[in-house]
Design a protein around this motif. Structure first.
Motif, PDB file in Angstrom:
ATOM      1  N   VAL A  13      34.078 -28.062 118.654  1.00  0.00           N
ATOM      2  CA  VAL A  13      34.335 -29.609 118.623  1.00  0.00           C
ATOM      3  C   VAL A  13      33.515 -30.261 117.418  1.00  0.00           C
ATOM      4  O   VAL A  13      34.043 -31.097 116.539  1.00  0.00           O
ATOM      5  CB  VAL A  13      33.899 -30.286 119.768  1.00  0.00           C
ATOM      6  N   GLU A  14      32.475 -29.582 117.340  1.00  0.00           N
ATOM      7  CA  GLU A  14      31.515 -30.167 116.168  1.00  0.00           C
ATOM      8  C   GLU A  14      32.048 -29.836 114.653  1.00  0.00           C
ATOM      9  O   GLU A  14      32.172 -30.721 113.594  1.00  0.00           O
ATOM     10  CB  GLU A  14      29.943 -29.591 116.469  1.00  0.00           C
ATOM     11  N   GLY A  15      32.630 -28.503 114.863  1.00  0.00           N
ATOM     12  CA  GLY A  15      33.512 -28.046 113.591  1.00  0.00           C
ATOM     13  C   GLY A  15      34.632 -28.856 113.340  1.00  0.00           C
ATOM     14  O   GLY A  15      34.732 -29.112 112.141  1.00  0.00           O
ATOM     15  N   LEU A  16      35.164 -29.133 114.379  1.00  0.00           N
ATOM     16  CA  LEU A  16      36.639 -29.952 114.046  1.00  0.00           C
ATOM     17  C   LEU A  16      36.081 -31.245 113.302  1.00  0.00           C
ATOM     18  O   LEU A  16      36.587 -31.801 112.183  1.00  0.00           O
ATOM     19  CB  LEU A  16      37.194 -30.465 115.123  1.00  0.00           C
ATOM     20  N   HIS A  17      34.923 -32.185 113.772  1.00  0.00           N
ATOM     21  CA  HIS A  17      34.531 -33.213 112.915  1.00  0.00           C
ATOM     22  C   HIS A  17      33.992 -32.830 111.549  1.00  0.00           C
ATOM     23  O   HIS A  17      34.496 -33.436 110.603  1.00  0.00           O
ATOM     24  CB  HIS A  17      33.294 -33.691 113.570  1.00  0.00           C
ATOM     25  N   ARG A  18      33.271 -32.093 111.447  1.00  0.00           N
ATOM     26  CA  ARG A  18      33.030 -31.399 110.039  1.00  0.00           C
ATOM     27  C   ARG A  18      34.366 -31.011 109.223  1.00  0.00           C
ATOM     28  O   ARG A  18      34.380 -31.330 108.001  1.00  0.00           O
ATOM     29  CB  ARG A  18      32.199 -30.061 110.087  1.00  0.00           C
ATOM     30  N   LEU A  19      35.009 -30.467 109.828  1.00  0.00           N
ATOM     31  CA  LEU A  19      36.301 -30.205 108.837  1.00  0.00           C
ATOM     32  C   LEU A  19      37.097 -31.339 108.617  1.00  0.00           C
ATOM     33  O   LEU A  19      37.644 -31.504 107.279  1.00  0.00           O
ATOM     34  CB  LEU A  19      37.345 -29.210 110.003  1.00  0.00           C
ATOM     35  N   SER A  20      37.245 -32.586 109.424  1.00  0.00           N
ATOM     36  CA  SER A  20      37.989 -33.389 109.058  1.00  0.00           C
ATOM     37  C   SER A  20      37.337 -34.526 107.905  1.00  0.00           C
ATOM     38  O   SER A  20      37.778 -35.170 107.261  1.00  0.00           O
ATOM     39  CB  SER A  20      38.124 -34.630 110.379  1.00  0.00           C
ATOM     40  N   LYS A  21      36.107 -34.241 107.638  1.00  0.00           N
ATOM     41  CA  LYS A  21      35.247 -34.825 106.758  1.00  0.00           C
ATOM     42  C   LYS A  21      35.424 -34.283 105.237  1.00  0.00           C
ATOM     43  O   LYS A  21      34.703 -34.727 104.373  1.00  0.00           O
ATOM     44  CB  LYS A  21      33.579 -35.071 107.137  1.00  0.00           C
ATOM     45  N   TRP A  24      39.255 -30.456 102.160  1.00  0.00           N
ATOM     46  CA  TRP A  24      39.738 -28.814 102.302  1.00  0.00           C
ATOM     47  C   TRP A  24      40.814 -29.038 103.115  1.00  0.00           C
ATOM     48  O   TRP A  24      41.811 -28.060 102.594  1.00  0.00           O
ATOM     49  CB  TRP A  24      38.602 -28.017 102.967  1.00  0.00           C
ATOM     50  N   TRP A  25      41.093 -29.671 104.192  1.00  0.00           N
ATOM     51  CA  TRP A  25      42.242 -29.372 105.190  1.00  0.00           C
ATOM     52  C   TRP A  25      43.335 -29.904 104.424  1.00  0.00           C
ATOM     53  O   TRP A  25      44.559 -29.497 104.621  1.00  0.00           O
ATOM     54  CB  TRP A  25      42.006 -30.121 106.242  1.00  0.00           C
ATOM     55  N   THR A  26      43.275 -30.742 103.057  1.00  0.00           N
ATOM     56  CA  THR A  26      44.652 -31.232 102.876  1.00  0.00           C
ATOM     57  C   THR A  26      45.205 -30.134 102.063  1.00  0.00           C
ATOM     58  O   THR A  26      46.558 -30.259 101.646  1.00  0.00           O
ATOM     59  CB  THR A  26      44.305 -32.388 101.493  1.00  0.00           C
ATOM     60  N   TRP A  27      44.633 -29.147 101.756  1.00  0.00           N
ATOM     61  CA  TRP A  27      45.645 -27.929 101.146  1.00  0.00           C
ATOM     62  C   TRP A  27      45.341 -26.502 101.796  1.00  0.00           C
ATOM     63  O   TRP A  27      45.650 -25.583 101.455  1.00  0.00           O
ATOM     64  CB  TRP A  27      45.233 -27.685  99.519  1.00  0.00           C
ATOM     65  N   HIS A  28      45.158 -26.819 103.260  1.00  0.00           N
ATOM     66  CA  HIS A  28      45.118 -25.627 104.009  1.00  0.00           C
ATOM     67  C   HIS A  28      46.087 -25.826 105.259  1.00  0.00           C
ATOM     68  O   HIS A  28      45.457 -26.487 106.177  1.00  0.00           O
ATOM     69  CB  HIS A  28      43.718 -25.217 104.349  1.00  0.00           C
ATOM     70  N   PRO A  29      47.356 -25.493 105.280  1.00  0.00           N
ATOM     71  CA  PRO A  29      48.262 -25.794 106.240  1.00  0.00           C
ATOM     72  C   PRO A  29      47.850 -25.431 107.709  1.00  0.00           C
ATOM     73  O   PRO A  29      48.024 -26.105 108.622  1.00  0.00           O
ATOM     74  CB  PRO A  29      49.562 -24.941 105.836  1.00  0.00           C
ATOM     75  N   GLU A  30      47.129 -24.292 107.417  1.00  0.00           N
ATOM     76  CA  GLU A  30      46.402 -23.953 109.015  1.00  0.00           C
ATOM     77  C   GLU A  30      45.580 -25.076 109.637  1.00  0.00           C
ATOM     78  O   GLU A  30      45.353 -24.972 110.709  1.00  0.00           O
ATOM     79  CB  GLU A  30      45.999 -22.505 109.017  1.00  0.00           C
ATOM     80  N   ALA A  31      44.714 -25.578 108.592  1.00  0.00           N
ATOM     81  CA  ALA A  31      43.946 -26.904 109.151  1.00  0.00           C
ATOM     82  C   ALA A  31      44.786 -28.090 109.697  1.00  0.00           C
ATOM     83  O   ALA A  31      44.488 -28.508 110.656  1.00  0.00           O
ATOM     84  CB  ALA A  31      42.856 -27.012 108.158  1.00  0.00           C
TER      85      ALA A  31
END
Ligand SMILES: *Cc1c(COP(=O)(O)O)cnc(C)c1O
Length: 705
Positions: A13-21, A24-31
């Protein structure tokens, strides 16, 4: 996919928050898959913004959802990939950009990073965003500097009578990815700039883009006068007074913020002239150290490089003497200059202080190197700026070129990503710099014709469904009858797309010049054609808005209805559908006004092809086998003659080459010649016209002294 590390629920859960900030997720379809899966409806409502969506899902739900083992495994794999990316030490940059003494500071009035981050208006911003992402992927230390436009660029609505309406939507500070830069005590770090008689305070909001950082300067603070709080309201908003204030904030404010943060750039890169006042701030620093002005100017130039984007003199940002006197009057001493000296520095005419102050001119004079954005544009720029330099021939003008590119991973449909991952292996996105890899990638033994053709069908279908949905929505606003839009466009028909800013030189209505003849192409029962348009006109460009209105009229013509479509609100999301769904990407600017253009570069990886005037990047890319050209190299002097000729060339290439090739099928229904051309487009364009190659060129030719 990476193996799960056995993370705890809390870590996931902590990782998801970090990821959303981190964008990087904008060019990784898996994210993106993870965020969409959390709530498909919120994902759409949030304009695909991970932080927006995360703000609406409770911690309780997030924890509970990790009980879904399949989902938890996917989250874990994405987090591992993200952490590996952020920790990677053996990057291209670590090997090839070691010589850089500090990060690149890249100044741009706009950055196009994602549809949910509305601080861009068009190509210049998209280029800056793609540059930032490639710098991150390559491991080149990078700070982008821009403004925090709290209402961004406008959302486009088309009224029932075809006229563009502009709507501004303020960002919700709680639902976006940036964080305020703070000082040692955890308070917002504040800097100030002087504009006329006022002191304007500002803060910076930090956007994480992979390993890159973008700083967005914001004057919307209670201690500022109202008019200065609004400097950062809109992208290119307001009149010359607002623009000069924006440009002081960007250039001078940007340098000050970097200094306050302790960032020590090795090079200052100005993406277009908007940020050129940064050279004055660097000059002030030198003069304050006691360096004599001439020497100080040389020292400033040694740190700066400048990319120009505008191939016509009228397109350059200019300020008149009165405005310059008002704005800079209080700080001339700090530069060791009189107002005449300052005006001369920005004058196009050999230092004549009575000419307007041109941002491009000061940028050229105060940089160690400059470049245009394609080979042709480099040449046009050398001709245009010859009078500024003490040289006799055009070839000697010190302006080179680096041809623009695109960040390929940002311009893939997720289906395209899945397709190449299956064909080329999971790490295929690490080979954008290798032409040999792409020669092999399109080998028919590896990707058979029917599979490439299936990909085209899938992507065309996705575009059509998106268009139907959007048109239904749009026409529901006007009242009844929106249902007819559920059957527009035909998934078996050759699909042409035309989407870009509606600047008039881009000539959106050109294809309709000989109306009766083009009508026959759209309505050929055996070999029909359909076209999708999209694009915004600048709010003050009524001529551009009339072009939109004309296109809207064509969409309503009884013999074109359902075959000619205009989609509202062109943004990066609409763009992704269009660049992937298009069989043919049409580009017909008045040559040589398209300095580079990049939208046509986005289509190759998705299996689309260009049909374009030999302008900008296409003049270097077209080799006879990887798309089509409209006319040849060169153009008549008279623009109206050019329009008539080009309309003729366009009709000819469509009717004699493009359409026959698309509909020439074998027994299995496959267009062999067409698919062969697709292979050539992928092999020749993908490894060349991308921002990895472009950033590598900048590093080698410009950033390393
Ligand atoms: C790529 C892109 C552009 C640039 O298009 P050009 O045809 O190169 O001018 C503009 N707007 C959006 C939304 C884009 O994605």
């Amino acid at each position: 996919m990476a193996q799960s590390k056995g993370l705890t629920t809390h870590q996931l859960v902590e990782g998801l928050h970090r990821l959303s900030k981190n964008l990087w997720w904008t060019w990784h379809p898996e994210a993106q898959y993870i965020f969409r899966e959390l709530s498909p409806r919120l994902w759409e409502k949030a304009n695909h913004s991970a932080p927006w969506l995360m703000a609406d899902i409770s911690e309780q739900e997030l924890k509970a959802r990790m009980g879904d083992k399949d989902f938890a495994r996917r989250v874990s794999a994405v987090l591992t990939a993200f952490d590996d990316y952020m920790d990677e030490k053996k990057t291209w940059g670590a090997a090839k950009a070691k010589g850089l003494k500090g990060p690149v500071a890249y100044f741009s009035a706009e950055f196009g990073l994602h549809e949910s981050v509305k601080i861009y208006s068009g190509g210049l911003g998209i280029l800056a965003g793609d540059h930032t992402k490639s710098a991150s992927d390559l491991g080149v230390p990078f700070y982008g500097i821009s403004l925090f436009y709290r209402e961004g660029y406008f959302e486009q609505r088309i009224s029932a009578d075809g006229w563009q309406q502009e709507q501004y939507v303020p960002v919700d500070l709680k639902r976006q990815a940036s964080e305020v830069v703070t000082d040692r005590n955890g308070n917002p770090l504040k800097c100030e700039v002087r504009i006329g008689f006022s002191v304007v305070k500002f803060i910076a909001r930090r956007l994480a883009v992979g390993r890159s950082t973008i700083l967005l300067l914001d004057t919307n603070l209670p201690e500022n006068e109202e008019r200065y709080r609004d400097i950062t309201a809109h992208v290119y908003g307001g009149d010359a007074t607002t623009r000069i204030a924006q440009e002081i904030l960007l250039g001078i404010g940007g340098v000050r913020m970097l200094r306050a943060m302790g960032v020590k750039p090795s090079v200052f890169h100005m993406n277009e002239g908007h940020s050129a006042f940064l050279t004055l701030e660097l000059l002030r620093e030198e003069v304050a150290k006691g360096t004599p002005r001439t020497k100080a100017m040389a020292k400033v130039a040694a740190q700066c490089i400048f990319t120009t984007h505008t191939p016509v003199p009228a397109g350059h940002d200019r300020f008149n003497r009165d405005l310059m006197t008002f704005t800079f009057g209080q700080k001339l001493d700090a530069y060791g200059m009189t107002i005449d000296d300052l005006m001369a520095l920005g004058s196009e005419h050999a230092g004549d202080p009575n000419q307007p102050f041109t941002m491009t001119v000061i940028a050229l004079r105060m940089s160690r190197a400059a470049n245009g954005v394609s080979e042709l544009h480099g040449h046009v720029s050398r001709e245009m700026w010859l009078p500024l330099f003490p040289v006799k021939s055009v070839e000697k003008v010190p302006i080179g070129h680096v041809t623009n590119g695109i960040h390929v991973s940002s311009w893939l449909h997720e289906k395209t990503h899945a397709f190449w991952s299956e064909k080329l292996g999971a790490d295929w996105r690490e080979h954008y710099l290798e032409p040999k890899f792409w020669e092999k990638a399109v080998d028919p033994k590896r990707v058979p014709d029917e599979e490439l053709w299936a990909l085209r069908y899938t992507l065309r279908r996705k575009l059509i469904e998106f268009a139907r949905f959007r048109l239904h929505e749009q026409h529901s606003r006007y009242g009844n009858g929106a249902g007819v839009y559920d059957t527009v466009l035909n998934p078996d028909t050759l699909t042409v797309c035309f989407a870009r800013r509606f600047a008039t030189y881009k000539r959106a209505p050109l294809i309709f010049t000989h109306f009766e003849r083009i009508l026959s192409l759209f309505n050929d029962p055996a070999r029909p054609l359909q076209i999708v348009f999209a694009g915004k006109a600048h709010p003050r460009d009524d001529e551009g808005k009339r072009f939109i209105q004309r296109i809207i009229e064509f969409t309503k013509h009884p013999n074109l209805f359902g075959k000619v479509i205009f989609l509202e609100n062109y943004d990066m999301n609409v763009a992704r559908y269009l660049i992937s769904g298009a069989d043919v990407w049409l580009n017909n600017p008045r040559r040589p006004l398209e300095a580079s253009g990049t939208s046509g570069q986005k289509i190759a990886i998705n299996g689309g092809m260009n049909c374009s005037i030999m302008d900008g990047w296409w003049r270097e890319a077209y080799d006879g086998s990887n798309g089509w050209s409209i006319g040849g190299d060169g153009q008549p002097e008279d623009p109206h003659v050019q329009d008539v000729q080009d309309a003729e060339f366009l009709f000819k290439v469509l009717s004699e080459q493009v359409i026959p090739e698309f509909y020439d099928r074998d027994a299995k229904g496959l267009p062999h010649r067409w698919i062969k051309r697709m292979r050539r487009a992928i092999a020749t364009l993908v490894p060349q016209f991308n921002t990895h190659r472009m950033v590598a060129d900048y590093v080698r030719q410009y950033y390393l002294p």
